[in-house]
Design an enzyme around this catalytic site. Structure first.
Site, PDB file in Angstrom:
ATOM      1  N   HIS A 287      -3.061  -2.941   9.939  1.00  0.00           N
ATOM      2  CA  HIS A 287      -2.019  -1.780  10.000  1.00  0.00           C
ATOM      3  C   HIS A 287      -1.159  -1.958  11.145  1.00  0.00           C
ATOM      4  O   HIS A 287      -1.309  -2.353  12.414  1.00  0.00           O
ATOM      5  CB  HIS A 287      -3.102  -0.672  10.287  1.00  0.00           C
ATOM      6  CG  HIS A 287      -2.300   0.529  10.590  1.00  0.00           C
ATOM      7  ND1 HIS A 287      -2.155   1.314  11.605  1.00  0.00           N
ATOM      8  CD2 HIS A 287      -1.323   1.255   9.476  1.00  0.00           C
ATOM      9  CE1 HIS A 287      -1.464   2.434  11.420  1.00  0.00           C
ATOM     10  NE2 HIS A 287      -0.978   2.291  10.148  1.00  0.00           N
TER      11      HIS A 287
ATOM     12  N   HIS B  67       8.467   2.449  12.266  1.00  0.00           N
ATOM     13  CA  HIS B  67       7.623   3.399  11.771  1.00  0.00           C
ATOM     14  C   HIS B  67       8.256   4.818  12.073  1.00  0.00           C
ATOM     15  O   HIS B  67       8.251   5.538  11.005  1.00  0.00           O
ATOM     16  CB  HIS B  67       6.317   3.551  12.702  1.00  0.00           C
ATOM     17  CG  HIS B  67       5.249   4.449  12.242  1.00  0.00           C
ATOM     18  ND1 HIS B  67       5.115   5.625  12.693  1.00  0.00           N
ATOM     19  CD2 HIS B  67       4.235   4.286  11.513  1.00  0.00           C
ATOM     20  CE1 HIS B  67       4.361   6.406  12.288  1.00  0.00           C
ATOM     21  NE2 HIS B  67       3.537   5.459  11.309  1.00  0.00           N
TER      22      HIS B  67
END
Length: 340
Positions: A50, A97
């Site tokens: 991740h 992100h």
């Protein structure tokens, strides 16, 4: 036939009849084979890093969405890295992100207001330690080239679904359309139809995976419909957990006996996310049984092992090093022929 008998038959076949690979096979093609043939590889647990795998023992040790972290995930033996994709002001696909640059770079302001040239002046930081790295904001193309032939890429699209064909085109131009995986949340027939139309624009050479969450999906039959509609090799399954509730005892409907039977019938993987979400209850995506339970509490069997016992064969984690080590120690990993 009971699902356990089917599972055992698939396992025996895979063990004694492993697929043959040509001399041109790369590690990525071997990973893709395991992804696309779930029933042949239910004795092997795949690992997705991740945010490219930025943590170790609960601590941030790398800049997220960095090329260095991708290289580290490859070196560890992970099958896939997750990349968060946004756009620069001049339309270049980049890795980031957040909407803003403040948390993960030396710059301030929104990502979409900076040209790619300006983003190349922003150095990535290891957030918790305040360490400024030598890396700048990567483009998607740069990240894909690092991954090429070595690891698959899980695209977390931070923009609208309309950009997915553009992401696919960028991978296709590099000869990597089959190395990326794109995904959308599905919860009813309308969403399936909308996403089928989207995938027509994306192209048949790109792998699609549905995301199914237990606050909206309550029937294993819909899980089958959502995967069958796309020939999906996996379903990303979310077992929501609130801080005031106990840890799940059975994994809920998404990891029920019926769900596992449908996965075997449809030849797809059950994928669980064990990574934490900042300022949210531990294991929020995994019924309370997440990375914190495995690493910080030192109880991996009650986290990773729990999901494997309920059929999970893909785990997305912030802790790829610890997870891969635990999987190997407990016989859940089968080596690859090539490691290039």
């Amino acid at each position: 036939m009971h699902w356990t008998a089917v599972f055992f038959s698939a396992l025996v076949f895979a063990f004694f009849c492993p697929p043959a690979f040509s001399a041109e096979a790369t590690r990525a093609t071997q990973i893709l084979d395991r992804l696309k043939h779930a029933n042949d590889w239910r004795h092997h647990v795949m690992v997705v890093a991740h945010r490219t795998g930025w943590k170790q023992q609960g601590e941030m040790v790398r800049a997220e969405n960095s090329l260095e972290a991708i290289r580290n995930a490859i070196a560890l033996g992970a099958e896939m890295v997750e990349l968060d994709v946004r756009k620069s002001a001049d339309g270049t696909l980049v890795l980031m992100h957040d909407d803003f640059l403040d948390r993960t770079t030396t710059c301030r302001g929104e990502t979409k207001t900076r040209t790619v040239a300006e983003l190349k002046l922003c150095r990535l930081i290891v957030e918790s330690r305040g360490i400024v790295t030598d890396e700048t904001v990567p483009t998607l193309k740069e990240a894909l080239l690092v991954a090429k032939d070595r690891i698959l890429v899980n695209i977390d699209n931070k923009l609208t679904a309309a950009v997915l064909p553009e992401i696919a085109a960028e991978a296709r131009a590099l000869g990597m359309a089959d190395q990326i995986l794109i995904k959308e949340n599905l919860w009813n027939q309308r969403r399936i139809a909308e996403t089928q139309a989207l995938m027509t624009a994306v192209g048949p050479d790109v792998t699609f995976m549905p995301i199914l969450a237990d606050d909206a999906v309550h029937d294993a039959r819909f899980m089958a419909q959502a995967t069958d509609a796309f020939g999906a090799p996996a379903a990303e399954l979310v077992n929501w957990h609130a801080g005031s509730t106990p840890m799940t005892e059975d994994g809920g409907v998404l990891f029920s006996t019926k769900a596992r039977a449908e996965a075997i019938r449809g030849n797809w993987h059950l994928w669980v996310n064990t990574y934490p979400i900042v300022n949210r209850p531990p294991g929020m995506l995994a019924g309370g049984r997440g990375d914190e339970r495995a690493v910080l509490d030192g109880r991996p069997q009650e986290s990773w092992g729990f999901w494997i016992d309920r059929g999970a064969t893909i785990i997305q984690t912030d802790e790829p090093k610890a997870l891969i080590s635990w999987l190997e120690e407990n016989g859940y990993r089968i080596p690859y022929d090539l490691m290039n």
